[in-house]
Write an enzyme that holds these catalytic residues in place. Structure first.
Site, mmCIF file in Angstrom:
data_model
loop_
_atom_site.group_PDB
_atom_site.id
_atom_site.type_symbol
_atom_site.label_atom_id
_atom_site.label_comp_id
_atom_site.label_asym_id
_atom_site.label_seq_id
_atom_site.Cartn_x
_atom_site.Cartn_y
_atom_site.Cartn_z
ATOM 1 N N LYS A 1 24.344 20.384 10.883
ATOM 2 C CA LYS A 1 24.532 19.136 10.148
ATOM 3 C C LYS A 1 26.016 18.951 9.851
ATOM 4 C CE LYS A 1 21.448 17.149 6.643
ATOM 5 N NZ LYS A 1 20.622 17.510 5.504
ATOM 6 N N HIS B 1 20.919 14.776 -8.761
ATOM 7 C CA HIS B 1 20.825 16.242 -8.615
ATOM 8 C C HIS B 1 20.997 16.939 -9.968
ATOM 9 C CE1 HIS B 1 22.458 15.598 -4.283
ATOM 10 N NE2 HIS B 1 21.197 15.943 -4.172
ATOM 11 N N SER C 1 22.968 11.134 -1.953
ATOM 12 C CA SER C 1 24.327 11.425 -1.476
ATOM 13 C C SER C 1 24.737 10.421 -0.409
ATOM 14 C CB SER C 1 24.393 12.838 -0.898
ATOM 15 O OG SER C 1 24.065 13.785 -1.877
HETATM 16 P P1 ADP Z 1 18.636 18.128 1.534
HETATM 17 O O1 ADP Z 1 19.620 17.887 2.637
HETATM 18 O O2 ADP Z 1 18.096 19.520 1.489
HETATM 19 O O3 ADP Z 1 17.565 17.084 1.405
HETATM 20 P P2 ADP Z 1 19.973 16.953 -0.757
HETATM 21 O O4 ADP Z 1 21.259 17.430 -1.349
HETATM 22 O O5 ADP Z 1 19.981 15.595 -0.148
HETATM 23 O O6 ADP Z 1 19.532 18.090 0.223
HETATM 24 O O7 ADP Z 1 18.841 16.982 -1.882
HETATM 25 C C1 ADP Z 1 18.411 18.172 -2.473
HETATM 26 C C2 ADP Z 1 17.131 17.917 -3.243
HETATM 27 O O8 ADP Z 1 17.374 17.020 -4.327
HETATM 28 C C3 ADP Z 1 16.019 17.252 -2.413
HETATM 29 O O9 ADP Z 1 14.791 17.794 -2.817
HETATM 30 C C4 ADP Z 1 16.103 15.794 -2.793
HETATM 31 O O10 ADP Z 1 14.861 15.131 -2.658
HETATM 32 C C5 ADP Z 1 16.498 15.916 -4.259
HETATM 33 N N1 ADP Z 1 17.178 14.726 -4.763
HETATM 34 C C6 ADP Z 1 18.344 14.195 -4.362
HETATM 35 N N2 ADP Z 1 18.674 13.099 -5.072
HETATM 36 C C7 ADP Z 1 17.675 12.934 -5.980
HETATM 37 C C8 ADP Z 1 17.390 11.953 -7.009
HETATM 38 N N3 ADP Z 1 18.212 10.953 -7.235
HETATM 39 N N4 ADP Z 1 16.248 12.100 -7.710
HETATM 40 C C9 ADP Z 1 15.401 13.125 -7.454
HETATM 41 N N5 ADP Z 1 15.596 14.065 -6.516
HETATM 42 C C10 ADP Z 1 16.715 13.980 -5.795
#
Ligand code: ADP
Length: 159
Positions: free
Chosen positions: A41, A17, A128
């Site tokens: 969620k 992130h 995550s």
């Molecule tokens: P959500 O529940 O909205 O998917 P997340 O916190 O899991 O929220 O992720 C937020 C954004 O960050 C999403 O677009 C996800 O694809 C992106 N993301 C998370 N981890 C990575 C990573 N390691 N590399 C690239 N993008 C990431």
């Protein structure tokens, strides 16, 4: 001023992130990283703790603001006068969901565009949920999360 929103769960924020956020902060004048308060969620960490940990993790980035929001992302973007949403892509598996989400958002509000960013390859596999799994099984997460998240989880028994 070009303002972008980086919305997500950030439960917890990872180095993946953070890498996306840093790239966004180089491209846009201001990036607002916003934690979605999604009542359906069940989270791992409370939203307020996630916000606090993000604030500590991004304190060196001058043009980044940390916030949380409820409801539709596009409504929040309008309220914050942002025309861009940042989302991250890791693999083809992210693509279908992210494409659908961006198209749904643009059909709700055509002036808000989604841009997709990728991370450095070394952060690409981090999610995550992987981190939660490693943490809950007493594995070492120090390589995957920013220091404040590592310290927080080390000192607390979160399950
Ligand atoms: P959500 O529940 O909205 O998917 P997340 O916190 O899991 O929220 O992720 C937020 C954004 O960050 C999403 O677009 C996800 O694809 C992106 N993301 C998370 N981890 C990575 C990573 N390691 N590399 C690239 N993008 C990431």
């Amino acid at each position: 001023m070009k303002i972008a929103i980086y919305p997500g769960s950030f439960d917890p924020i990872t180095k993946g992130h953070l890498d996306i956020l840093k790239t966004g902060a180089e491209i846009f004048d201001k990036v607002i990283i916003a934690v979605a308060r999604n009542s359906e969620k069940k989270g791992f960490l409370p939203v307020d703790e996630r916000v606090k940990l993000i604030k500590e993790s991004v304190k060196d980035l001058d043009n980044v603001e940390v916030d949380s929001f409820e409801g539709l992302t596009i409504e929040y973007a309008k309220k914050r006068e942002a025309k861009v949403l940042i989302r991250g892509l890791r693999a083809v598996s992210d693509f279908e969901y992210e494409l659908q989400l961006s198209q749904a958002n643009s059909s709700l509000s055509s002036e808000i565009k989604t841009v997709f960013l990728t991370t450095k390859p070394k952060y690409n596999f981090i999610s995550s949920s992987t981190i939660k799994e490693i943490y809950l099984n007493n594995g070492d997460i120090s390589k995957f999360v920013p220091e404040p998240v590592y310290e927080y989880l080390k000192n607390r028994n979160v399950s």
